[in-house]
Design a protein around this motif. Structure first.
Motif, PDB file in Angstrom:
ATOM      1  N   GLY A 198       0.763  -1.330   0.000  1.00 14.82           N
ATOM      2  CA  GLY A 198       0.167  -0.013  -0.218  1.00 14.82           C
ATOM      3  C   GLY A 198       0.852   1.351   0.061  1.00 14.82           C
ATOM      4  N   ALA A 199       0.434   2.382  -0.028  1.00 18.95           N
ATOM      5  CA  ALA A 199       0.769   3.716  -0.132  1.00 18.95           C
ATOM      6  C   ALA A 199       1.728   4.145   1.093  1.00 18.95           C
ATOM      7  N   LYS A 204      -1.226   1.848   8.245  1.00 20.46           N
ATOM      8  CA  LYS A 204      -0.876   0.609   8.767  1.00 20.46           C
ATOM      9  C   LYS A 204      -0.190   0.048  10.122  1.00 20.46           C
ATOM     10  N   GLY A 222       5.858  -2.333  -1.193  1.00 19.34           N
ATOM     11  CA  GLY A 222       4.952  -1.156  -1.559  1.00 19.34           C
ATOM     12  C   GLY A 222       5.539  -0.106  -1.185  1.00 19.34           C
ATOM     13  N   GLY A 223       4.611   1.024  -0.885  1.00 18.87           N
ATOM     14  CA  GLY A 223       5.219   2.120  -0.494  1.00 18.87           C
ATOM     15  C   GLY A 223       5.716   2.291   1.091  1.00 18.87           C
ATOM     16  N   GLY A 295      10.998   4.373  -5.928  1.00 18.51           N
ATOM     17  CA  GLY A 295      10.717   2.909  -6.085  1.00 18.51           C
ATOM     18  C   GLY A 295       9.050   2.695  -6.273  1.00 18.51           C
ATOM     19  N   PRO A 321      -1.470  -3.635  -2.010  1.00 20.95           N
ATOM     20  CA  PRO A 321      -0.688  -3.878  -3.039  1.00 20.95           C
ATOM     21  C   PRO A 321       0.647  -3.592  -3.123  1.00 20.95           C
ATOM     22  N   GLY A 323       3.049  -2.557  -5.062  1.00 12.99           N
ATOM     23  CA  GLY A 323       3.426  -1.753  -6.278  1.00 12.99           C
ATOM     24  C   GLY A 323       2.274  -0.723  -6.717  1.00 12.99           C
ATOM     25  N   VAL A 324       2.724   0.251  -7.585  1.00 16.83           N
ATOM     26  CA  VAL A 324       1.676   0.960  -8.255  1.00 16.83           C
ATOM     27  C   VAL A 324       1.016   0.224  -9.443  1.00 16.83           C
ATOM     28  N   GLU A 326      -2.005   0.336 -10.687  1.00 16.87           N
ATOM     29  CA  GLU A 326      -2.684   0.903 -11.561  1.00 16.87           C
ATOM     30  C   GLU A 326      -1.742   1.231 -13.044  1.00 16.87           C
TER      31      GLU A 326
HETATM   32  P1  AMP Z   1      -3.613   1.179   0.201  1.00 14.18           P
HETATM   33  O1  AMP Z   1      -4.801   1.932   0.037  1.00 14.18           O
HETATM   34  O2  AMP Z   1      -2.966   1.727   1.389  1.00 14.18           O
HETATM   35  O3  AMP Z   1      -3.736  -0.254   0.131  1.00 14.18           O
HETATM   36  O4  AMP Z   1      -2.681   1.693  -0.874  1.00 14.18           O
HETATM   37  C1  AMP Z   1      -3.021   1.274  -2.007  1.00 14.18           C
HETATM   38  C2  AMP Z   1      -1.926   2.056  -3.130  1.00 14.18           C
HETATM   39  O5  AMP Z   1      -0.790   2.062  -2.969  1.00 14.18           O
HETATM   40  C3  AMP Z   1      -2.262   1.807  -4.711  1.00 14.18           C
HETATM   41  O6  AMP Z   1      -2.958   2.797  -5.325  1.00 14.18           O
HETATM   42  C4  AMP Z   1      -0.702   1.642  -5.097  1.00 14.18           C
HETATM   43  O7  AMP Z   1      -0.861   2.567  -6.480  1.00 14.18           O
HETATM   44  C5  AMP Z   1      -0.113   2.358  -3.975  1.00 14.18           C
HETATM   45  N1  AMP Z   1       1.325   2.036  -3.887  1.00 14.18           N
HETATM   46  C6  AMP Z   1       1.847   0.730  -3.682  1.00 14.18           C
HETATM   47  N2  AMP Z   1       3.154   0.791  -3.886  1.00 14.18           N
HETATM   48  C7  AMP Z   1       3.542   2.055  -4.027  1.00 14.18           C
HETATM   49  C8  AMP Z   1       4.700   2.818  -4.125  1.00 14.18           C
HETATM   50  N3  AMP Z   1       6.020   2.090  -4.110  1.00 14.18           N
HETATM   51  N4  AMP Z   1       4.875   4.009  -4.199  1.00 14.18           N
HETATM   52  C9  AMP Z   1       3.756   4.945  -4.283  1.00 14.18           C
HETATM   53  N5  AMP Z   1       2.476   4.115  -4.271  1.00 14.18           N
HETATM   54  C10 AMP Z   1       2.310   2.832  -4.065  1.00 14.18           C
END
Ligand code: AMP
Length: 400
Positions: A198-199, A204, A222-223, A295, A321, A323-324, A326
């Motif tokens: 996730g972002a 979390k 993820g982020g 990243g 997720p 990664g991104v 989308e």
């Molecule tokens: P969440 O609602 O916290 O599960 O976040 C989901 C979002 O996290 C998705 O829209 C992804 O695009 C974003 N995300 C996942 N990995 C990354 C990353 N490395 N950098 C930026 N956004 C991310």
């Protein structure tokens, strides 16, 4: 689950049964439904009530409308989709959620038919959990069934307030969600692995605090991962970071060591030189990302590390997720992990944030043990919280 379900209702033939469903489905810009998992998830409860001859009233929210004039939040398209799954059932849509028009429509309803109410959040009283509004809703029915797991973490009129004025039980989807997620954290088949993506790490924290007490493995991608990497002195380029949480992340790393939790942070990433489908792409170690690069996905070494842990796990809970997803070029890591979960013999659960939608997007929805329909609600369960929409239901031994 220690709460009463619709099985506890002795006789619902010709009774007015209001089912709070979570039909808050994702839609594209034109209003087309892009994923109807939540509609499909509610069908067992709806069919059960229809088969028993109940007069079914359906109530849901959709999005976050500011007023009744926010017509893009009307539930009409959802009703059309529902009709496709309930062939031959008379479904009437009413342009309001409470009041004279609704009461009249309820009085005309026969057993085995459905009346679908308009978006309950068109009324600000809903989210305010207004007592008068809750009473108005309760007066529409003889029994209330909460099947809206995705809204159960909110104490709103249609999820909590109403239960004070009418006998209230859980639907089958609610029962399944609570049972599977509850068991996964209370008595998991071990080793228990929790994957964080996730972002934002900030969303979390409470889950991580609870999971540190119960998990055998914690995988972070993820982020979320970059704040950990920076906390350890790594160079993360332009990657997403929460500088207020560096100490928190250091604390998590120390606690995991102390409690012998195997904390695995992503070691490499697929980075872009900008956010977008046209970004140039390079692989870096997560602790050595060059300035100007960000990243956006877990890298191949991380995928292998995570897959090795997954292969030895008894229960896997995936939150967010990796990664991104989308953007196709940054979706590969999440896809590889979704496939690893699909192949695993473990109990596999996608819950929290966008994870379930991500798994569904890869066409693997039916390959996991459970895809939670409630992003935030599932996270709150994993935090160890009691959800208000569940707490207020009758106890399991109460037959009505
Ligand atoms: P969440 O609602 O916290 O599960 O976040 C989901 C979002 O996290 C998705 O829209 C992804 O695009 C974003 N995300 C996942 N990995 C990354 C990353 N490395 N950098 C930026 N956004 C991310």
């Amino acid at each position: 689950m220690d709460k009463a379900t619709i099985r506890n209702l002795k006789e619902i033939k010709n009774k007015r049964v209001l089912i709070r469903v979570d039909h808050n489905v994702p839609q594209d810009k034109e209003g087309n439904i892009t994923d109807d998992t939540r509609i499909v998830g509610s069908l067992d409860t709806i069919r059960f009530c229809l088969d028993k001859g109940a007069k079914v009233i359906l109530c849901s929210h959709l999005g976050r409308p500011k007023s009744k004039d926010d017509k893009q939040f009307s539930l009409k398209p959802v009703v059309e989709r529902l009709k496709k799954y309930l062939d031959g059932v008379k479904i009437t849509f009413v342009n309001d959620s409470v009041g004279k028009e609704v009461e009249k429509a309820v009085s005309k309803l026969n057993g085995g038919e459905i009346l679908y109410l308009e978006n309950i959040r068109f009324y600000k009283e809903e989210t305010a959990n207004d007592e008068g509004f809750s009473r108005q809703l309760a007066n529409l029915c003889d029994y209330y069934v909460n099947d809206a797991f995705g809204a159960a973490h909110r104490a709103h009129s249609s999820t909590e307030g109403i239960t004070r004025f009418v006998p209230s039980v859980a639907g089958f989807l609610m029962e399944r969600e609570i049972k599977i997620l509850g068991e996964a954290i209370k008595k998991p088949k071990r080793p228990l692995t929790v994957i964080f993506g996730g972002a934002k790490i900030a969303d979390k924290v409470a889950v991580m605090d609870n999971v540190l007490k119960i998990a055998d493995n914690i995988l972070v991608g993820g982020g979320c991962v970059y704040t950990f990497i920076k906390a350890q002195g790594g160079e993360i380029g332009n990657s997403i970071v929460n500088n207020d949480m560096l100490d928190y992340c250091k604390g998590v790393i120390d606690l995991a060591k102390k409690q012998k939790v195997n904390l695995v942070l992503g070691v490499d990433c697929i980075a872009g030189d900008k956010f977008g489908a046209d970004a140039n792409v390079r692989t870096f170690e997560t602790a050595k990302i060059r300035a100007g690069w960000e990243g956006f996905d877990i890298g191949p070494k991380t995928v292998e590390l995570f897959k090795n842990v997954i292969a030895k796990s008894g229960t896997i809970i995936w939150c967010g997720p990796l990664g991104v997803t989308e953007i196709e070029k940054f979706a590969g890591g999440s896809k590889a992990i979704a496939e690893a979960l699909a192949e695993s013999k473990a109990i596999t659960i996608a819950g929290g944030g966008d994870t379930a939608f991500t798994v569904a997007k890869f066409g693997l929805a039916d390959k996991l043990t459970h895809l939670s329909t409630g992003g935030s609600a599932s996270l709150e369960l994993l935090e160890g919280k009691v959800l208000p929409g569940v707490a207020s239901l009758l106890e399991i031994d109460q037959i009505i």
